[in-house]
Write a protein that holds these residues in place. Structure first.
Motif, mmCIF file in Angstrom:
data_model
loop_
_atom_site.group_PDB
_atom_site.id
_atom_site.type_symbol
_atom_site.label_atom_id
_atom_site.label_comp_id
_atom_site.label_asym_id
_atom_site.label_seq_id
_atom_site.Cartn_x
_atom_site.Cartn_y
_atom_site.Cartn_z
ATOM 1 N N LEU A 92 2.561 12.020 13.319
ATOM 2 C CA LEU A 92 2.386 10.827 12.482
ATOM 3 C C LEU A 92 2.853 11.122 11.060
ATOM 4 C CD1 LEU A 92 -1.322 10.173 13.478
ATOM 5 C CD2 LEU A 92 0.652 8.949 14.380
ATOM 6 N N PRO A 93 3.336 10.094 10.348
ATOM 7 C CA PRO A 93 3.649 10.324 8.931
ATOM 8 C C PRO A 93 2.357 10.624 8.170
ATOM 9 C CG PRO A 93 3.861 7.986 9.486
ATOM 10 C CD PRO A 93 3.644 8.715 10.780
ATOM 11 N N HIS A 94 2.325 11.703 7.425
ATOM 12 C CA HIS A 94 1.138 12.162 6.693
ATOM 13 C C HIS A 94 -0.037 12.438 7.624
ATOM 14 C CE1 HIS A 94 2.772 11.716 2.725
ATOM 15 N NE2 HIS A 94 3.144 10.469 2.969
ATOM 16 N N MET A 114 0.846 -1.194 0.000
ATOM 17 C CA MET A 114 0.000 0.000 0.000
ATOM 18 C C MET A 114 0.884 1.248 0.000
ATOM 19 S SD MET A 114 -3.257 0.745 2.422
ATOM 20 C CE MET A 114 -2.360 0.344 3.903
ATOM 21 N N THR A 115 0.634 2.144 -0.933
ATOM 22 C CA THR A 115 1.453 3.360 -0.971
ATOM 23 C C THR A 115 0.983 4.322 0.117
ATOM 24 O OG1 THR A 115 0.007 4.573 -2.434
ATOM 25 C CG2 THR A 115 1.603 3.135 -3.483
ATOM 26 N N PRO A 116 1.874 5.229 0.545
ATOM 27 C CA PRO A 116 1.487 6.175 1.587
ATOM 28 C C PRO A 116 0.256 7.012 1.237
ATOM 29 C CG PRO A 116 3.858 6.180 1.318
ATOM 30 C CD PRO A 116 3.309 5.300 0.232
ATOM 31 N N SER A 117 0.086 7.403 -0.046
ATOM 32 C CA SER A 117 -1.066 8.264 -0.342
ATOM 33 C C SER A 117 -2.382 7.502 -0.262
ATOM 34 C CB SER A 117 -0.935 8.935 -1.707
ATOM 35 O OG SER A 117 0.204 8.514 -2.375
ATOM 36 N N VAL A 118 -2.380 6.229 -0.675
ATOM 37 C CA VAL A 118 -3.593 5.424 -0.520
ATOM 38 C C VAL A 118 -3.876 5.242 0.968
ATOM 39 C CG1 VAL A 118 -4.647 3.181 -0.946
ATOM 40 C CG2 VAL A 118 -3.179 4.221 -2.685
ATOM 41 N N MET A 119 -2.783 4.967 1.699
ATOM 42 C CA MET A 119 -2.896 4.734 3.130
ATOM 43 C C MET A 119 -3.530 5.925 3.841
ATOM 44 S SD MET A 119 -0.936 5.672 6.166
ATOM 45 C CE MET A 119 0.138 6.728 5.342
ATOM 46 N N VAL A 120 -3.076 7.151 3.489
ATOM 47 C CA VAL A 120 -3.554 8.310 4.234
ATOM 48 C C VAL A 120 -5.003 8.610 3.890
ATOM 49 C CG1 VAL A 120 -2.752 10.104 2.634
ATOM 50 C CG2 VAL A 120 -2.971 10.621 5.042
ATOM 51 N N ILE A 121 -5.417 8.322 2.644
ATOM 52 C CA ILE A 121 -6.825 8.533 2.290
ATOM 53 C C ILE A 121 -7.697 7.551 3.078
ATOM 54 C CG2 ILE A 121 -8.520 8.329 0.430
ATOM 55 C CD1 ILE A 121 -6.265 9.399 -1.443
ATOM 56 N N ARG A 122 -7.216 6.297 3.165
ATOM 57 C CA ARG A 122 -7.974 5.308 3.943
ATOM 58 C C ARG A 122 -8.032 5.664 5.417
ATOM 59 N NH1 ARG A 122 -6.801 -0.830 2.224
ATOM 60 N NH2 ARG A 122 -6.907 -0.967 4.490
ATOM 61 N N ILE A 167 11.725 -4.195 10.520
ATOM 62 C CA ILE A 167 10.745 -3.673 11.462
ATOM 63 C C ILE A 167 9.342 -3.727 10.856
ATOM 64 C CG2 ILE A 167 10.109 -1.704 12.901
ATOM 65 C CD1 ILE A 167 13.011 -0.711 12.493
ATOM 66 N N THR A 168 8.451 -4.463 11.525
ATOM 67 C CA THR A 168 7.065 -4.516 11.077
ATOM 68 C C THR A 168 6.291 -3.394 11.755
ATOM 69 O OG1 THR A 168 7.298 -6.899 11.002
ATOM 70 C CG2 THR A 168 5.074 -6.025 10.805
ATOM 71 N N ARG A 169 5.719 -2.527 10.950
ATOM 72 C CA ARG A 169 4.941 -1.416 11.494
ATOM 73 C C ARG A 169 3.489 -1.568 11.049
ATOM 74 N NH1 ARG A 169 9.981 1.779 10.056
ATOM 75 N NH2 ARG A 169 10.767 2.431 12.078
ATOM 76 N N PRO A 170 2.514 -1.187 11.849
ATOM 77 C CA PRO A 170 2.662 -0.725 13.240
ATOM 78 C C PRO A 170 2.751 -1.898 14.219
ATOM 79 C CG PRO A 170 0.362 -0.682 12.614
ATOM 80 C CD PRO A 170 1.119 -1.163 11.398
ATOM 81 N N TRP A 171 2.910 -1.579 15.473
ATOM 82 C CA TRP A 171 2.861 -2.537 16.563
ATOM 83 C C TRP A 171 1.442 -3.086 16.647
ATOM 84 C CZ3 TRP A 171 6.505 -1.453 21.168
ATOM 85 C CH2 TRP A 171 6.502 -2.528 22.070
ATOM 86 N N ASP A 172 1.289 -4.400 16.748
ATOM 87 C CA ASP A 172 -0.043 -4.998 16.850
ATOM 88 C C ASP A 172 -0.797 -4.410 18.054
ATOM 89 O OD1 ASP A 172 -2.035 -7.217 16.266
ATOM 90 O OD2 ASP A 172 -1.536 -7.595 18.373
ATOM 91 N N THR A 173 -2.042 -3.959 17.793
ATOM 92 C CA THR A 173 -2.779 -3.204 18.816
ATOM 93 C C THR A 173 -2.970 -3.984 20.110
ATOM 94 O OG1 THR A 173 -3.946 -2.109 17.023
ATOM 95 C CG2 THR A 173 -4.858 -1.834 19.230
ATOM 96 N N ALA A 193 1.520 1.863 8.493
ATOM 97 C CA ALA A 193 1.475 0.592 7.772
ATOM 98 C C ALA A 193 2.304 0.631 6.491
ATOM 99 C CB ALA A 193 0.022 0.232 7.464
ATOM 100 N N ALA A 194 2.390 1.806 5.878
ATOM 101 C CA ALA A 194 3.121 1.909 4.608
ATOM 102 C C ALA A 194 4.635 1.954 4.830
ATOM 103 C CB ALA A 194 2.659 3.142 3.850
ATOM 104 N N TYR A 195 5.081 1.951 6.077
ATOM 105 C CA TYR A 195 6.500 2.173 6.353
ATOM 106 C C TYR A 195 7.189 0.986 7.017
ATOM 107 C CZ TYR A 195 5.247 6.900 5.113
ATOM 108 O OH TYR A 195 4.791 8.002 4.431
ATOM 109 N N SER A 196 6.638 -0.213 6.825
ATOM 110 C CA SER A 196 7.320 -1.407 7.324
ATOM 111 C C SER A 196 8.610 -1.627 6.537
ATOM 112 C CB SER A 196 6.419 -2.635 7.160
ATOM 113 O OG SER A 196 5.505 -2.714 8.214
#
Lengths: 281, 309
Positions: free
Chosen positions: A96-98, A1-9, B117-123, B110-113
C-alpha cells in the motif's frame, strides 16, 4: 487530503479496529487473565506489612504493577511484529502507499490502547483493594501521565527494534524469559532495597524499575519515599533513564524497521510459512 | 484487440544472480497499457523472482526495469498507489471482517485519485464485483480457500491499479474456483485500463487469460507471443500415422495436409487407419517442463523459492 494526513488517519483507524479485536470474544479471557491474576496477588498482600515500616505491602505493590504492565508493551510489540511478519500482514502493508507507516502507527495505537485498558482494569478495583493510594490530586495524575507517556515510547520503540531482529514467534517466547527475570529484580512485587547491591545496579539500568518507581511516586504519599533507594522518588533520574531508552529506541527503531520491511517479499513469506509448517509437523 | 502505444512495462537485459548461480539471464520483454501478459514456466524457472523484481520487493543484479515509468526499487508512494499486487495466498488479517478490511486498505489510496481514476474502489461495489456480498461481515479467517483468494484479488485492485501483478493466482484451486477466478480477471482486463501480468505454470490458463504468453525456462524467455504466434513459431511438426498393406507407418511433417494429399494421390484406397495429430503448444511446453524437471538441480532452485503445494 494530503498523504501524510491520510496515513495518520488510516493508521489510527487501523489501531482502533485491532484494539477492538484484541478485546473481542475469546481474546477477552486471554487479556483479562494477567491483570486479574495480578489483582488477586495484590489482594493477598494488602494487609502484610513491609519490615515494620508501617507501610502495607499491597499499597507498595499496586502502583508498581502498573509500571510493570507499561513495560509489558514491549513484549506485545515483539509478539505482534514476529507473528505479523510471518503471516504476511507486514508484506500486505508494504503493497500500500505509505502502508508501512500506517502499520506502525496502528501498532502504536493498539499497543498503547491495550496498556491503558490493563491499567484501568488494575487501577479501578485496585483503588478499593488497597488503602492509601493518592488519587485525588492533580500532581499525582500529572506524574502518572509523563511516566506513562515516556514509558510507552521507550518500551514500544525498544520492543520494535527487538521484534525486527528476532526471526520468529518462538524467539518472541524466548524473549519473555529475560523480561520476567528483570521484573523479578525490579522491585515490583517486593521493594528493591531487599536485594543485593549488584542486582539493584542491574535493575536500575532497565526501564521496568523506573516505571515502577515513577508510578509509586505518582500514587503513594510522599513519606513512603522513605522505603526507596536513597529515600527519594528520584524524578530526575527516572526521567533521565526512561528518556534515554526512549531516545535510543526512537533513533534505532526506524532504521531497523525499515531494513526489516525492505526484506519482505512474497517468497520470504512463503519461506516463513514452510518453516512454520515444519515446526508444527 | 487494439493495443495502446503506451508502454506500461519494460524489461531489458534483466539478470539476477545468487552467489554463483544465475537465476535470471538476460530477460527482455515489454507490455503495452491494457495488455494481459502471462509469464509461464516450470517451477524454479525464475517466475517469482521476476515478478518480485517488478513489484519492487527484490533487488536485481543487472539490466533495466521500468514499471509505469519508474525503476521499481526507487518508485515513490504515488507510484506504489498505481500498482496492485495479488500475493500468493497468506493468512494475514484473519480477525478482520471482509468489508472492514477492504474499506481500510482502500483508505490508503484516497489521497491518490486523479481526474481519470477515482481511488479507492467503492467497497460495496468491489465486494459485489468479486462475489463476496454474502461474506461481507464474515471474518477473513472464516472464508473458504476460493473466497479468500477472491478477497486477495479484491485487495489487489482496491486502489484501481494501472498495473496489476498476480503471482500464481490459481495455485491450489479446484476447477470451479479456477473458472470463477478467470472470469474475474477477464472482466478486469476488458476495461483496457489495467495492465495485468500474471505468473502460472498452467498453459491452459495462460492461453485463456493472456493476450501474450512468455515462457520462462532456466532464467531465459524462450518464447514470447500471442498463443497463436507461439503455436507457429515454437511448435514442432505434426505427426501422421497410417497403415499400408498391413504395415504401420509414422511420419513427422510441418505440412501435414499436403503430405496426406500426396499420400492418397500415390496409394489411393490402400491407405488405412489414417491419423493426423497436430502438434500443440502443450506438447512443446510439457516437453520443456519435463526436461527442466529431469535436469533440475536442487541448488538452482535455492534462490527461487516457490512454496510446495
Amino acid at each position: 487530503m494530503t498523504p501524510s494526513v491520510m496515513v495518520i488517519r488510516s493508521g489510527t483507524r487501523r489501531g482502533l479496529i485491532e484494539l477492538r479485536q484484541a478485546f473481542a470474544g475469546f481474546e477477552l479471557i486471554n487479556q483479562l487473565l494477567w491483570p486479574v491474576a495480578t489483582l488477586v496477588a495484590v489482594f493477598f498482600l494488602r494487609d502484610r506489612e513491609f519490615r515494620d515500616t508501617g507501610f502495607e505491602l499491597g499499597t507498595l505493590v499496586m502502583p508498581s504493577v502498573l509500571g510493570m504492565f507499561i513495560a509489558l508493551g514491549m513484549i506485545l510489540v515483539i509478539q505482534y511484529l514476529t507473528v505479523e511478519r510471518e503471516d504476511g500482514t507486514l508484506l500486505r502493508a508494504k503493497t500500500l502507499p505509505h502502508g508501512i507507516r500506517g502499520y506502525f502507527i496502528g501498532k502504536l495505537v493498539t499497543t498503547s490502547g491495550c496498556i491503558l485498558v490493563y491499567l484501568m482494569i488494575l487501577l479501578v478495583p485496585g483503588a478499593f483493594i488497597v488503602d492509601g493510594l493518592r488519587l485525588g490530586t492533580a500532581g499525582s495524575w500529572l506524574t502518572l501521565a509523563w511516566v506513562l507517556a515516556l514509558g510507552l515510547v521507550a518500551t514500544q520503540s525498544i520492543g520494535s527494534v527487538l521484534g525486527a531482529l528476532i526471526s520468529n514467534p518462538r524467539g518472541a517466547g524466548v524473549m519473555s524469559v529475560p523480561v520476567m527475570a528483570l521484573i523479578g529484580i525490579s522491585g515490583i512485587f517486593y521493594p528493591i532495597t531487599s536485594l543485593p547491591d549488584w542486582l539493584q545496579a542491574i535493575a536500575q539500568v532497565f526501564p521496568i524499575y523506573w516505571l515502577g518507581l515513577g508510578m509509586r511516586s505518582a500514587l503513594l504519599p510522599d513519606d513512603m519515599a522513605a522505603v526507596e533507594l536513597h529515600h527519594s522518588w528520584r524524578h530526575l533520574e527516572t526521567f533521565g533513564v526512561l528518556g534515554a531508552w526512549a531516545a535510543i529506541g526512537l533513533v534505532l527503531a526506524p532504521i531497523v524497521l525499515r531494513r526489516m520491511a525492505r526484506r519482505e517479499s512474497g517468497s520470504r513469506v512463503a519461506e516463513y510459512r514452510e518453516k512454520a509448517l515444519q515446526r508444527v509437523g | 484487440m487494439k493495443l495502446s502505444d503506451e508502454i506500461a512495462l519494460e524489461v531489458d537485459g534483466l539478470r539476477m544472480r545468487y552467489g554463483t548461480n544465475d537465476v535470471l539471464k538476460d530477460v527482455t520483454f515489454r507490455a503495452h497499457r491494457g495488455e494481459v501478459l502471462a509469464l509461464l514456466g516450470p517451477n524454479g524457472a525464475g517466475k517469482t523472482t521476476t515478478i518480485e523484481i517488478l513489484e519492487g520487493f527484490r533487488g536485481r543484479s543487472g539490466g533495466r526495469v521500468e514499471v509505469l515509468g519508474a525503476d521499481p526499487p526507487h518508485g515513490d508512494e504515488s507510484w506504489r498507489a498505481r500498482i496492485g499486487i495479488v500475493l500468493q495466498s497468506w493468512r494475514d488479517h484473519g480477525k478482520w471482517r471482509v468489508r472492514e478490511l477492504l474499506a481500510h486498505l482502500g483508505s490508503y489510496y484516497a489521497a491518490y485519485s486523479t481526474d481519470k481514476i477515482t481511488r479507492p474502489w467503492d467497497t460495496a461495489d468491489l465486494i459485489e464485483h468479486v462475489g463476496l456480498t454474502d461474506q461481507g461481515d464474515k471474518q477473513v479467517r472464516m472464508l473458504s480457500g476460493g473466497q479468500r483468494r477472491r478477497l486477495d484479488v479484491a485487495i489487489g485492485v482496491v486502489g484501481r491499479p494501472e498495473m496489476l501483478f498476480l503471482d500464481e493466482p490459481t495455485a491450489g484451486f479446484d476447477p470451479e474456483a479456477r473458472r470463477a477466478f478467470h472470469d474475474l480477471i477477464l472482466g478486469l482486463a476488458a476495461s483496457g485500463e489495467t495492465t495485468i501480468m500474471l505468473t502460472t505454470h498452467d498453459l491452459a490458463e495462460a492461453e485463456k487469460l493472456a493476450d501474450r504468453i512468455m515462457i520462462l525456462n532456466e532464467g531465459r524467455i524462450v518464447a514470447d507471443g500471442t498463443p497463436g504466434e507461439l503455436a507457429e513459431q515454437f511448435v514442432g511438426e505434426d505427426e501422421v500415422r497410417w497403415t499400408l498393406d498391413g504395415q504401420r507407418y509414422v511420419r513427422s511433417t510441418r505440412a501435414s495436409t499436403r503430405f496426406v494429399h500426396e499420400l492418397f494421390k500415390t496409394h489411393g484406397d490402400a491407405i488405412n487407419d489414417l491419423v493426423v495429430r497436430p502438434s500443440s503448444l502443450e506438447d512443446t511446453y510439457l516437453s520443456l517442463v519435463r526436461k527442466a524437471e529431469s535436469t533440475h538441480d536442487p541448488a538452482i532452485g535455492a534462490g527461487v523459492k516457490e512454496p510446495a503445494r
